[in-house]
Design an enzyme around this catalytic site. Structure first.
Site, short mmCIF file in Angstrom:
data_model
loop_
_atom_site.label_atom_id
_atom_site.label_comp_id
_atom_site.label_asym_id
_atom_site.label_seq_id
_atom_site.Cartn_x
_atom_site.Cartn_y
_atom_site.Cartn_z
N LYS A 45 61.45 -46.19 -4.90
CA LYS A 45 60.31 -46.87 -5.52
C LYS A 45 59.14 -45.95 -5.85
O LYS A 45 59.08 -45.36 -6.91
CB LYS A 45 59.89 -48.06 -4.67
CG LYS A 45 61.00 -49.12 -4.56
CD LYS A 45 60.52 -50.40 -3.97
CE LYS A 45 61.65 -51.40 -3.78
NZ LYS A 45 62.27 -51.90 -5.02
N TYR A 62 67.21 -55.62 4.22
CA TYR A 62 68.06 -55.32 3.08
C TYR A 62 68.02 -53.82 2.82
O TYR A 62 66.95 -53.22 2.72
CB TYR A 62 67.54 -56.07 1.84
CG TYR A 62 68.31 -55.80 0.57
CD1 TYR A 62 69.61 -56.26 0.41
CD2 TYR A 62 67.72 -55.07 -0.46
CE1 TYR A 62 70.31 -56.02 -0.76
CE2 TYR A 62 68.42 -54.83 -1.64
CZ TYR A 62 69.72 -55.31 -1.79
OH TYR A 62 70.40 -55.07 -2.95
N ASP A 95 64.44 -47.31 6.88
CA ASP A 95 64.50 -47.57 5.45
C ASP A 95 63.08 -47.83 4.97
O ASP A 95 62.54 -48.91 5.15
CB ASP A 95 65.40 -48.78 5.18
CG ASP A 95 65.58 -49.06 3.69
OD1 ASP A 95 64.72 -48.61 2.90
OD2 ASP A 95 66.54 -49.74 3.32
#
Length: 426
Positions: free
Chosen positions: A266, A143, A238
């Site tokens: 994050k 994702y 990613d």
């Protein structure tokens, strides 16, 4: 008791689609209704009804020092008194950029944005602009946010709700995205051969953590690096999940691989909205205002997020956070594996550092197909049994759990007792 949460959710559904601002929060895959959080500190969260839980979601990864650590709260408080956002350059974005480039040597230049989705989307545009090609390769279950080009066989919330492909994504967009099974380098080679000089980039989570948590096979990442170099495509890691969490230099440091571009988020925001992407200078220099690839953001590099990220990274470095997280993670794994062994049911447990997942399925699990063998009904029963006993895991089989430096040995021991009891009830 969840009376107040029940009332708030009823009110939210009248004004917010599904009652939530991000789909996985709705608890659809586990049943029941979500609780509403009033406050959090360290390894604990408290809902609006006063119920206390040991938290293993950690705001889905950013809370690597635990909730509301003093060093971050103090930094944000100080900066906030000087202004929340300027829409102009500020010193904190330069300092954070220097830190990122020092800790991840593959990144020579970096641009700040406001979310991982925005960073991944920008990387794809940049890769296409740099190479002059349109097609991209991603992997099933990985994702990379909800940009149109990337919602093809995606993980995270899209997978949880049974619709890996989203309505509203034009077919012509999806046709430029080739999604392949993770850990199968032969099919990557075949795809490059069938799309000669058409592939702009290969984007992946080097350690997939949005369809549960599983790992790259030996040499898979290095073989991808070789294939991209051979065919003139960019390799994009990613590391929104793994960046500065699994190691000081992320998964790329652990595996000794240098991607061309890296997506971050994050941990680098200390709990505030943030994202970043960076890589080789010659690629990044294609971004406006220096180059023809346009990207912009009103709140990009805002002083609150930058100061929070700097404080978090420097504190992690000061306390040797990765060593501490490995120690706590190893304790969690030992006690959890003992509980699984006693339960005598098919569960595959994966952990790397402070990230973990319990698949309710027989192993090995090395890709999305393996993860999807999981028994979702058993997971839902396990989830609610743990929550009822004061341990909060992610409300989806296809999400990863996170441990923080605030999780004390006693928290881990208490969690193991709850896990053991919950497994008996599955």
């Amino acid at each position: 008791m969840t009376r107040r949460s029940f009332e708030l959710f009823a009110a939210a559904r009248k004004r917010i689609p599904g009652g939530v601002n991000s789909p996985v929060r709705a608890f659809r895959s586990v049943g029941g209704e979500p609780f509403f959080v009033e406050r959090a500190a360290g390894a604990k969260i408290w809902d609006v009804d006063g119920n206390e839980c040991i938290d293993y979601v950690g705001s889905w990864g950013p809370a690597i020092l635990g909730h509301a650590p003093k060093v971050i709260v103090d930094a944000v408080r100080t900066v906030a008194t000087r202004g929340l956002s300027f829409g102009m350059p500020n010193p904190f974005e330069v300092e954070l950029a220097e830190l990122i480039c020092q800790w991840m040597p593959s990144i020579e230049k970096v641009r700040m944005v406001n979310s991982g989705t925005e960073a991944a989307m920008s990387c794809i545009r940049l890769a296409r602009g740099f190479t002059g090609r349109d097609k991209i390769i991603k992997f099933d279950g990985c994702y990379h946010g909800h940009a149109d080009s990337l919602l093809v066989k995606a993980g995270s919330g899209a997978l949880t709700h049974g619709s890996p492909d989203s309505a509203g994504v034009p077919k012509s967009f999806a046709e430029q995205t080739i999604s392949l099974p993770f850990n199968d380098v032969d099919v990557v080679r075949k795809t490059f051969a069938e799309n000669k000089n058409q592939i702009a980039c290969v984007i992946l989570e080097p350690i997939p953590a949005n369809a549960g948590l599983y790992f790259p096979k030996e040499n898979f990442l290095s073989e991808l690096r070789d294939e991209c170099t051979k065919h003139g495509a960019l390799l994009i890691f990613d590391e929104v999940m793994t960046g500065f969490r699994v190691a000081r230099g992320g998964a790329q440091e652990m595996n000794g691989i240098k991607p061309d571009l890296t997506v971050l988020g994050k941990v680098i925001g200390g709990g505030l909205p943030v994202g970043a992407f960076g890589g080789r200078a010659e690629i990044m220099d294609q971004l406006s205002p220096d180059g023809p690839v346009y990207q912009a953001g009103t709140l990009s590099g805002n002083p609150l997020a930058m100061a929070a990220g700097i404080a978090q990274l420097r504190e992690l470095d000061r306390i040797d956070g990765w060593k501490l997280l490995e120690e706590v993670g190893a304790q969690f794994e030992k006690l959890t594996r003992e509980a699984i062994a006693d339960a005598k049911i098919d569960i595959t447990f994966h952990r790397i550092g402070s990230m973990f997942c319990l698949f309710f399925a027989r192993g090995p699990i090395v890709d999305l197909a393996g993860a999807k063998r999981s028994d979702l009904k058993k997971f839902a029963k396990f989830f609610h049994s743990c929550l009822d006993r004061g341990v909060y895991f992610a409300p989806s089989q296809f999400e990863t759990g996170f441990i923080s430096t605030a999780h004390a040995p006693g928290d881990i021991e208490d969690t193991a007792k709850v896990v053991r009891e919950a497994l008996r009830l599955v």
